[in-house]
Design a protein around this motif. Structure first.
Motif, short mmCIF file in Angstrom:
data_model
loop_
_atom_site.label_atom_id
_atom_site.label_comp_id
_atom_site.label_asym_id
_atom_site.label_seq_id
_atom_site.Cartn_x
_atom_site.Cartn_y
_atom_site.Cartn_z
N GLU A 175 14.47 10.14 30.73
CA GLU A 175 14.85 9.77 32.08
C GLU A 175 14.07 8.52 32.44
N GLU A 176 14.67 7.66 33.28
CA GLU A 176 13.99 6.45 33.74
C GLU A 176 13.94 6.50 35.26
N THR A 177 12.74 6.42 35.81
CA THR A 177 12.55 6.42 37.25
C THR A 177 12.02 5.07 37.68
N PHE A 178 12.66 4.46 38.67
CA PHE A 178 12.22 3.19 39.25
C PHE A 178 11.54 3.49 40.58
N LEU A 179 10.38 2.88 40.82
CA LEU A 179 9.73 2.91 42.12
C LEU A 179 9.53 1.45 42.52
N ILE A 180 10.21 1.02 43.57
CA ILE A 180 10.17 -0.38 43.98
C ILE A 180 8.92 -0.59 44.85
N LEU A 181 8.05 -1.52 44.42
CA LEU A 181 6.82 -1.83 45.15
C LEU A 181 7.03 -2.99 46.12
N ASP A 182 7.70 -4.04 45.68
CA ASP A 182 7.98 -5.22 46.50
C ASP A 182 9.34 -5.77 46.09
N GLY A 183 10.06 -6.32 47.06
CA GLY A 183 11.33 -6.97 46.75
C GLY A 183 12.49 -5.99 46.77
N THR A 184 13.63 -6.46 46.24
CA THR A 184 14.87 -5.69 46.25
C THR A 184 15.57 -5.81 44.90
N HIS B 85 9.07 6.54 32.26
CA HIS B 85 9.98 7.04 31.23
C HIS B 85 9.45 8.38 30.75
N THR B 86 10.27 9.43 30.96
CA THR B 86 9.83 10.78 30.58
C THR B 86 10.89 11.45 29.72
N PRO B 87 10.51 11.96 28.54
CA PRO B 87 9.24 11.71 27.89
C PRO B 87 9.16 10.27 27.41
#
Length: 165
Positions: free
Chosen positions: A64-73, A114-116
């Motif tokens: 699985e891929e997880t995105f966490l947006i810190l800055d921007g779009t 990315h898990t695993p």
């Protein structure tokens, strides 16, 4: 509940001097935690890029891929959905589902988990050009056929062209 493959038995402490950083598909990727650091449980990467930094449409066979947006779009396309995601937003993309992203703001900084772990961070290391703290001249990106071959070797299928901003 997702079963993690690793069993971390000792602490892992890194800093920017020990974390690998590479130029990758037009952005800068800092590997904050490699799968090798986490006994394969996960990989955590920090991406920084300007408008147009993107991925081709692809899917991960085993993570699985997880995105966490810190800055921007970013604009994220997953399955039949297209969403604009900004600072503070999270996008969890299941394995086996085609997806891609493109930076639509002047710059963006985001994490991918990315898990695993074990496929994507190794792919980035193979394709990326080492970054030594100076801004390199932009060069041609990898040949699409070579990129597709390298991705497949790491359990990633490229299924479509890059997204446009």
């Amino acid at each position: 509940m997702t079963s993690l493959s690793g069993n971390i038995t000792s602490p892992v402490l890194t800093d920017p001097d020990t974390q690998q950083a590479v130029r990758f598909l037009g952005g800068l990727v800092r590997m904050r935690a490699r799968a090798a650091d986490t006994a394969g449980a996960y990989a955590l990467l920090e991406h920084t890029g300007e408008r147009g930094y993107m991925s081709p449409l692809h899917l991960h066979e085993s993570d699985e891929e997880t995105f966490l947006i810190l800055d921007g779009t970013l604009r994220v396309e997953v399955g039949n959905e297209v969403r604009s995601v900004g600072a503070g937003a999270l996008a969890l993309l299941p394995r086996g589902l085609a997806h891609g992203f493109v930076v639509t703001s002047p710059t963006a900084r985001f994490l991918t988990l990315h898990t695993p772990g074990g496929g994507f961070d190794a792919f980035v290391a193979d394709v990326g050009v080492p970054f030594e703290g100076t801004v390199p001249e932009p060069g041609p990106g990898p040949d699409p056929e070579e990129l597709t071959r390298l991705a497949a070797a790491h359990g990633i299928q490229i299924v479509g062209p890059p997204l446009l901003p």
